[in-house]
Design an enzyme around this catalytic site. Structure first.
Site, PDB file in Angstrom:
ATOM      1  N   HIS B  50      78.730 -40.330   7.245  1.00 47.14           N
ATOM      2  CA  HIS B  50      77.961 -39.767   6.141  1.00 47.14           C
ATOM      3  C   HIS B  50      76.552 -39.436   6.641  1.00 47.14           C
ATOM      4  O   HIS B  50      76.078 -40.018   7.623  1.00 47.14           O
ATOM      5  CB  HIS B  50      77.883 -40.772   4.991  1.00 47.14           C
ATOM      6  CG  HIS B  50      79.150 -40.907   4.209  1.00 47.14           C
ATOM      7  ND1 HIS B  50      79.238 -41.613   3.031  1.00 47.14           N
ATOM      8  CD2 HIS B  50      80.393 -40.399   4.437  1.00 47.14           C
ATOM      9  CE1 HIS B  50      80.478 -41.549   2.560  1.00 47.14           C
ATOM     10  NE2 HIS B  50      81.198 -40.821   3.403  1.00 47.14           N
ATOM     11  N   GLU B  52      73.678 -40.232   5.560  1.00 47.97           N
ATOM     12  CA  GLU B  52      72.756 -41.378   5.619  1.00 47.97           C
ATOM     13  C   GLU B  52      72.981 -42.208   6.887  1.00 47.97           C
ATOM     14  O   GLU B  52      72.032 -42.650   7.541  1.00 47.97           O
ATOM     15  CB  GLU B  52      72.962 -42.308   4.411  1.00 47.97           C
ATOM     16  CG  GLU B  52      72.741 -41.672   3.052  1.00 47.97           C
ATOM     17  CD  GLU B  52      74.034 -41.123   2.451  1.00 47.97           C
ATOM     18  OE1 GLU B  52      74.814 -40.462   3.169  1.00 47.97           O
ATOM     19  OE2 GLU B  52      74.251 -41.366   1.250  1.00 47.97           O
ATOM     20  N   CYS B  80      76.814 -43.874  -1.342  1.00 49.37           N
ATOM     21  CA  CYS B  80      78.015 -44.669  -1.622  1.00 49.37           C
ATOM     22  C   CYS B  80      77.707 -46.124  -1.246  1.00 49.37           C
ATOM     23  O   CYS B  80      76.629 -46.442  -0.742  1.00 49.37           O
ATOM     24  CB  CYS B  80      79.218 -44.136  -0.833  1.00 49.37           C
ATOM     25  SG  CYS B  80      79.212 -44.554   0.927  1.00 49.37           S
ATOM     26  N   CYS B  83      76.795 -46.614   2.492  1.00 52.55           N
ATOM     27  CA  CYS B  83      75.462 -46.126   2.883  1.00 52.55           C
ATOM     28  C   CYS B  83      74.357 -46.986   2.281  1.00 52.55           C
ATOM     29  O   CYS B  83      73.358 -47.265   2.944  1.00 52.55           O
ATOM     30  CB  CYS B  83      75.312 -44.660   2.495  1.00 52.55           C
ATOM     31  SG  CYS B  83      76.381 -43.599   3.493  1.00 52.55           S
TER      32      CYS B  83
END
Lengths: 143, 143
Positions: B50, B52, B80, B83
């Protein structure tokens, strides 16, 4: 002791030898260990390099899929929030862990319930898995 | 629009062009953007990639530290669970995000409160950040 937790524990012991936080994980599919890993956060100066993250990344590569719903993970310690999130994102089937983590555990500390995500959580209660972490931090404090 | 969210949004647009989930993130220290990233989960067959996670990893490398307490992150979408956990582990100071994620958001869906971890959470409410994700999944469904 559960045979897969025993293998995860060997990873934790290896981490301890490498002066790394002694946490280990193995990924199991159809009764076979397909990958194992231990923390590398200290060596790599990267707090995302937990055993679970590393073993998941190996799993994605080996199985060539983002979906590990046919796999189970065995971890010496309760996963942190990041690792539980990664396990949810990977659609893993079962999470087995040997010791609770009262300070950072996703279930114990953050009280997250991943039941909505169809993951089965199994706390196997294995003293050795917690004791090696305690011993590691005691050895650091002594220095 | 917040200037850092604008930069994160440019990363999301780049992701869209690359047929990747259009989410972007930038890491800011002392008012300067020190790293930016967008999702690479589809390309790399790795759901841990992701925006992040990738921008954090860049931050650890650039600043040579596991502790990003002097940094803030700007993300187009609510993080999420994975993260948010990584951001907690990195001791980040502030999390700013542009759109809510009702399906996978750590706050909205999992109702995690990271207040105990001394992180300030800021929802900036930027429609474009959510619309680009909706447009992306609509374009996938059409195919």
């Amino acid at each position: 002791m559960n045979e897969y937790i025993e293998q995860a524990y060997k990873e934790a012991e290896q981490a301890f030898k490498e002066k790394e936080t002694p946490i280990g994980a193995v990924l199991v599919k159809d009764g076979q260990v397909i990958a194992s890993a231990h923390n590398l956060s200290l060596k790599d100066i990267d707090p995302t390099e937990h055993a679970e993250m590393l073993v998941l990344k190996k799993g994605f590569q080996i199985l060539k899929t983002k979906n590990l719903s046919s796999c189970s993970i065995y971890i010496t310690l309760e996963p942190c929030l990041m690792c539980l999130g990664a396990l949810i994102n990977s659609h893993i089937k079962d999470i087995y862990f040997g010791a609770l983590d009262e300070k950072k555990g996703a279930f114990t500390h953050y009280q997250v319930s991943p039941s909505v995500d169809n993951i089965s959580i199994h706390y196997l209660e294995d003293k050795k898995c917690g004791e090696i972490v305690t011993a590691f931090f005691q050895s650091i404090r002594k220095k």
